[in-house]
Design a protein around this motif. Structure first.
Motif, mmCIF file in Angstrom:
data_model
loop_
_atom_site.group_PDB
_atom_site.id
_atom_site.type_symbol
_atom_site.label_atom_id
_atom_site.label_comp_id
_atom_site.label_asym_id
_atom_site.label_seq_id
_atom_site.Cartn_x
_atom_site.Cartn_y
_atom_site.Cartn_z
ATOM 1 N N ASP A 22 20.408 52.209 37.016
ATOM 2 C CA ASP A 22 21.467 51.451 36.352
ATOM 3 C C ASP A 22 22.613 51.214 37.332
ATOM 4 O O ASP A 22 22.723 51.899 38.355
ATOM 5 C CB ASP A 22 21.968 52.226 35.138
ATOM 6 C CG ASP A 22 22.518 53.590 35.534
ATOM 7 O OD1 ASP A 22 21.752 54.384 36.135
ATOM 8 O OD2 ASP A 22 23.708 53.851 35.283
ATOM 9 N N PRO A 23 23.489 50.251 37.065
ATOM 10 C CA PRO A 23 24.573 49.948 38.010
ATOM 11 C C PRO A 23 25.579 51.081 38.196
ATOM 12 O O PRO A 23 26.182 51.197 39.254
ATOM 13 C CB PRO A 23 25.231 48.698 37.417
ATOM 14 C CG PRO A 23 24.775 48.634 36.004
ATOM 15 C CD PRO A 23 23.428 49.269 35.966
ATOM 16 N N GLU A 29 29.573 51.965 39.793
ATOM 17 C CA GLU A 29 30.465 51.241 38.889
ATOM 18 C C GLU A 29 30.784 52.085 37.660
ATOM 19 O O GLU A 29 29.995 52.951 37.272
ATOM 20 C CB GLU A 29 29.824 49.915 38.483
ATOM 21 C CG GLU A 29 29.646 48.969 39.658
ATOM 22 C CD GLU A 29 28.939 47.674 39.292
ATOM 23 O OE1 GLU A 29 29.070 46.710 40.055
ATOM 24 O OE2 GLU A 29 28.254 47.642 38.249
ATOM 25 N N PRO A 30 31.924 51.836 37.012
ATOM 26 C CA PRO A 30 32.328 52.679 35.885
ATOM 27 C C PRO A 30 31.537 52.443 34.618
ATOM 28 O O PRO A 30 31.392 53.341 33.797
ATOM 29 C CB PRO A 30 33.802 52.302 35.680
ATOM 30 C CG PRO A 30 33.912 50.913 36.200
ATOM 31 C CD PRO A 30 32.958 50.848 37.369
ATOM 32 N N GLY A 31 31.042 51.218 34.418
ATOM 33 C CA GLY A 31 30.349 50.918 33.175
ATOM 34 C C GLY A 31 31.323 50.808 32.022
ATOM 35 O O GLY A 31 32.537 50.820 32.182
ATOM 36 N N GLY A 32 30.780 50.709 30.818
ATOM 37 C CA GLY A 32 31.618 50.574 29.634
ATOM 38 C C GLY A 32 30.786 50.748 28.389
ATOM 39 O O GLY A 32 29.612 51.110 28.440
ATOM 40 N N ILE A 37 30.338 44.828 30.859
ATOM 41 C CA ILE A 37 31.749 45.165 30.981
ATOM 42 C C ILE A 37 31.914 46.155 32.127
ATOM 43 O O ILE A 37 31.371 47.260 32.096
ATOM 44 C CB ILE A 37 32.294 45.779 29.671
ATOM 45 C CG1 ILE A 37 32.070 44.822 28.500
ATOM 46 C CG2 ILE A 37 33.767 46.119 29.827
ATOM 47 C CD1 ILE A 37 32.765 43.490 28.646
ATOM 48 N N ASN A 38 32.648 45.744 33.157
ATOM 49 C CA ASN A 38 32.916 46.597 34.320
ATOM 50 C C ASN A 38 31.651 47.052 35.037
ATOM 51 O O ASN A 38 31.614 48.145 35.613
ATOM 52 C CB ASN A 38 33.742 47.828 33.911
ATOM 53 C CG ASN A 38 35.122 47.464 33.428
ATOM 54 O OD1 ASN A 38 35.777 46.586 33.990
ATOM 55 N ND2 ASN A 38 35.574 48.125 32.376
ATOM 56 N N ARG A 110 40.267 54.230 41.726
ATOM 57 C CA ARG A 110 38.924 54.015 41.206
ATOM 58 C C ARG A 110 37.866 54.741 42.025
ATOM 59 O O ARG A 110 38.132 55.214 43.123
ATOM 60 C CB ARG A 110 38.604 52.517 41.197
ATOM 61 C CG ARG A 110 39.550 51.683 40.365
ATOM 62 C CD ARG A 110 39.020 50.279 40.234
ATOM 63 N NE ARG A 110 39.878 49.443 39.419
ATOM 64 C CZ ARG A 110 39.539 48.253 38.955
ATOM 65 N NH1 ARG A 110 38.355 47.753 39.238
ATOM 66 N NH2 ARG A 110 40.365 47.549 38.217
ATOM 67 N N ARG A 111 36.643 54.797 41.457
ATOM 68 C CA ARG A 111 35.516 55.362 42.190
ATOM 69 C C ARG A 111 35.117 54.419 43.317
ATOM 70 O O ARG A 111 35.192 53.199 43.185
ATOM 71 C CB ARG A 111 34.314 55.536 41.264
ATOM 72 C CG ARG A 111 34.504 56.499 40.129
ATOM 73 C CD ARG A 111 33.282 56.457 39.215
ATOM 74 N NE ARG A 111 32.080 56.912 39.891
ATOM 75 C CZ ARG A 111 30.849 56.637 39.468
ATOM 76 N NH1 ARG A 111 30.666 55.870 38.406
ATOM 77 N NH2 ARG A 111 29.802 57.103 40.117
#
Length: 234
Positions: A22-23, A29-32, A37-38, A110-111
């Motif tokens: 997954d991204p 990425e943070p995801g949502g 989203i993000n 951010r990461r």
């Protein structure tokens, strides 16, 4: 696209692989709460059967949008201390770890992102680009390329393609990377890389023409009429 494709087996929207592909896991990425989203979630994914196994076509769909947008590492509020580094391609390439803010966000808010972990530039790409390909108009393409490369490296699929579907009349989009060294994204983007994932495009006009030519029983007549009246696709 690829002569090895034998059939389309599934079509999914706002596509996301299950962990660890997954991204969030692959790209940092943070995801949502919702897909898209993000995170890098291709608009459409085609799961295909190939001559040797299975394939995945990750597709960004564009109609009237003018570009693939600028890098979020250059946005206001992310504490990038020097955005001019993104435009100084030779020096950026010489020390990505130090100069790309996507790789240093943990010093800010951010990461860190992992896009560059998967990107393999070709010799042509190193010479042709005049700035970071994600900097001003190619961020979505860059992220999808990284996602495709990360999935391809897993060996889960025989074929992985980063793809764009677009309207052939959208010349702003076609030439949006001109100042980055790519005159036409459809013909020039793929040559920038030497990874395992392929890059391909098709136009909305080509898609509709294919359906029209193969709809011998008229099952798609209503849809074809709508596409012609709404978008002028004949």
């Amino acid at each position: 696209m690829s002569p090895s494709i034998e059939a389309v087996e599934a079509v999914e929207l706002e596509y996301e692989e299950a962990p660890p592909f997954d991204p969030r896991t692959l790209l940092g990425e943070p995801g949502g709460d919702k897909r898209g989203i993000n995170q890098t979630s291709p608009d459409i994914a085609f799961r295909v059967r190939t001559e040797k196994g299975t394939g995945l076509i990750l597709t960004e769909n564009k109609l009237v949008e003018h570009s693939f947008y600028s890098c979020s590492g250059r946005a206001s509020g992310v504490e990038n201390p020097d955005k001019t580094r993104c435009m100084d391609w030779e020096n950026l390439l010489a020390d990505l770890q130090e100069r790309c803010w996507q790789l240093r966000w943990e010093e800010g808010t951010r990461r860190n992102r992992k896009y560059w972990d998967y990107i393999q530039l070709s010799e042509h790409g190193r010479r042709a680009l005049t700035r970071c390909p994600a900097a001003t108009a190619g961020y979505q393409l860059f992220r999808q390329q990284a996602l495709a490369e990360g999935i391809a490296a897993s060996g889960r699929y025989d074929l992985v393609v980063s793809c764009v579907a677009y309207d052939e009349r959208n010349t702003d989009l076609i030439h949006c990377l001109r100042t980055s060294g790519v005159d036409n994204f459809a013909t020039g983007w793929g040559a920038l890389f030497d990874g395992r994932a392929q890059f391909s495009t098709f136009t909305h006009q080509q898609w509709v023409a294919w359906v029209r030519a193969h709809d011998s029983k008229g099952h798609w007549r209503g849809w074809l009429d709508y596409m012609e009246s709404r978008y002028g696709y004949v």
